[in-house]
Motif scaffolding. Sequence first.
Motif, PDB file in Angstrom:
ATOM      1  N   SER A  53       0.823  -1.219   0.000  1.00  0.00           N
ATOM      2  CA  SER A  53       0.000   0.000   0.000  1.00  0.00           C
ATOM      3  C   SER A  53       0.852   1.263   0.000  1.00  0.00           C
ATOM      4  O   SER A  53       0.483   2.270  -0.597  1.00  0.00           O
ATOM      5  N   PHE A  54       1.996   1.220   0.689  1.00  0.00           N
ATOM      6  CA  PHE A  54       2.883   2.392   0.774  1.00  0.00           C
ATOM      7  C   PHE A  54       4.136   2.184  -0.079  1.00  0.00           C
ATOM      8  O   PHE A  54       5.233   2.560   0.315  1.00  0.00           O
ATOM      9  N   TYR A  55       3.938   1.585  -1.246  1.00  0.00           N
ATOM     10  CA  TYR A  55       5.094   1.186  -2.045  1.00  0.00           C
ATOM     11  C   TYR A  55       5.860   2.371  -2.627  1.00  0.00           C
ATOM     12  O   TYR A  55       7.062   2.265  -2.863  1.00  0.00           O
ATOM     13  N   ASP A  56       5.197   3.475  -2.877  1.00  0.00           N
ATOM     14  CA  ASP A  56       5.905   4.641  -3.422  1.00  0.00           C
ATOM     15  C   ASP A  56       7.040   5.069  -2.498  1.00  0.00           C
ATOM     16  O   ASP A  56       8.170   5.318  -2.942  1.00  0.00           O
ATOM     17  N   PHE A  57       6.733   5.156  -1.210  1.00  0.00           N
ATOM     18  CA  PHE A  57       7.752   5.526  -0.223  1.00  0.00           C
ATOM     19  C   PHE A  57       8.841   4.456  -0.136  1.00  0.00           C
ATOM     20  O   PHE A  57      10.041   4.767  -0.095  1.00  0.00           O
ATOM     21  N   PHE A  59       9.808   2.235  -2.376  1.00  0.00           N
ATOM     22  CA  PHE A  59      10.662   2.165  -3.560  1.00  0.00           C
ATOM     23  C   PHE A  59      11.562   3.396  -3.671  1.00  0.00           C
ATOM     24  O   PHE A  59      12.777   3.271  -3.871  1.00  0.00           O
ATOM     25  N   ASP A  60      10.985   4.585  -3.535  1.00  0.00           N
ATOM     26  CA  ASP A  60      11.761   5.813  -3.742  1.00  0.00           C
ATOM     27  C   ASP A  60      12.786   6.053  -2.640  1.00  0.00           C
ATOM     28  O   ASP A  60      13.932   6.447  -2.922  1.00  0.00           O
ATOM     29  N   ASP A  61      12.392   5.825  -1.381  1.00  0.00           N
ATOM     30  CA  ASP A  61      13.263   6.199  -0.260  1.00  0.00           C
ATOM     31  C   ASP A  61      14.090   5.049   0.307  1.00  0.00           C
ATOM     32  O   ASP A  61      15.161   5.297   0.876  1.00  0.00           O
ATOM     33  N   GLN A 107       8.315  -5.361 -13.481  1.00  0.00           N
ATOM     34  CA  GLN A 107       8.071  -4.320 -12.473  1.00  0.00           C
ATOM     35  C   GLN A 107       6.976  -4.733 -11.491  1.00  0.00           C
ATOM     36  O   GLN A 107       7.049  -4.409 -10.300  1.00  0.00           O
ATOM     37  N   GLN A 111       7.481  -5.336  -7.380  1.00  0.00           N
ATOM     38  CA  GLN A 111       6.673  -4.804  -6.290  1.00  0.00           C
ATOM     39  C   GLN A 111       6.216  -5.921  -5.345  1.00  0.00           C
ATOM     40  O   GLN A 111       6.228  -5.743  -4.124  1.00  0.00           O
ATOM     41  N   SER A 115       7.760  -6.193  -1.556  1.00  0.00           N
ATOM     42  CA  SER A 115       6.763  -6.100  -0.483  1.00  0.00           C
ATOM     43  C   SER A 115       6.845  -7.322   0.424  1.00  0.00           C
ATOM     44  O   SER A 115       6.725  -7.211   1.655  1.00  0.00           O
TER      45      SER A 115
END
Length: 292
Positions: A53-57, A59-61, A107, A111, A115
Amino acid sequence: MSETKSKKLLDTIKQKGKNLEAEMSFFEHLEVLRWHLIRVAIAIFVFMALAFSFYDFIFDDIIMGPLKTDFWTYRMMCQLADKFSLGAEFCVDDIPITLINTQLAGQFTLQINSSLLIGVMLGFPYLLYEIWRFVKPALSEIEKKSAQGFVFYASMLFVIGVLFGYYIISALSVNFLAHFQVSDEVSNQIMISSYLSSIATISLGTGIVFELPIVIFILSKVGIMTPTFMKSTRRYAFIIILVIAAIVTPTPDIMTMLAVTFPLLLLYEISIIISERVEKNKKKKEKEFYNS
């Protein structure tokens, strides 16, 4: 003769009854273990869903962190270079790596896999808790008291190991491999799956290796490991630690290997102290028993 046969028959029936009872006890333990493992799987799945659910954070950080020049480790290296005049090459100002994906579902698989890895890392303390709950009923009161804090200390060592592997070993390895070239004609275009596998293996591997004091504590409790043995085999342990450092670190540079070797040597010395305390407590309890 008939009485002898009857006695033998009764003994046989009793023995079969004992065997049946033992088998039932064994299967009951398996059933209890199964439910412990089911709860662990559910916890990992929940953490995996949160990570998804919070994959953007994530992956990016987190995943992409060691590829950014403002990563904590690289900033500390630049500060050390300025403070101790270590030279401009010690400061990381560029990570020449391009990540690529060569598979249709690459991709999406990335994910899911990342995860799951986050779920396993976050669920590891709960796994230790379920292991403790499974083992605890078989322990005596003295053993339960001596093993208090097992989940906390084992979880703390695992977290420290993962953070050390991620911030130190992974960062140094990525920096070294990114700048290593056999020729200027070859650019570093790395598959995202290879990059993720390296980061995950280093972080998880270091977290597990940092459980050494807990393993030594358990082996000392059961009498397999003694401080005398560990001290006498220190030179061999040093060679094994060097081999482990070479396996954990994917790079051949001395700096990264030393960064792994020193903490492992420290953990080994701490393990000797733990083993000495266990042996001292054993002798103390034996002395009290014989004096009573």
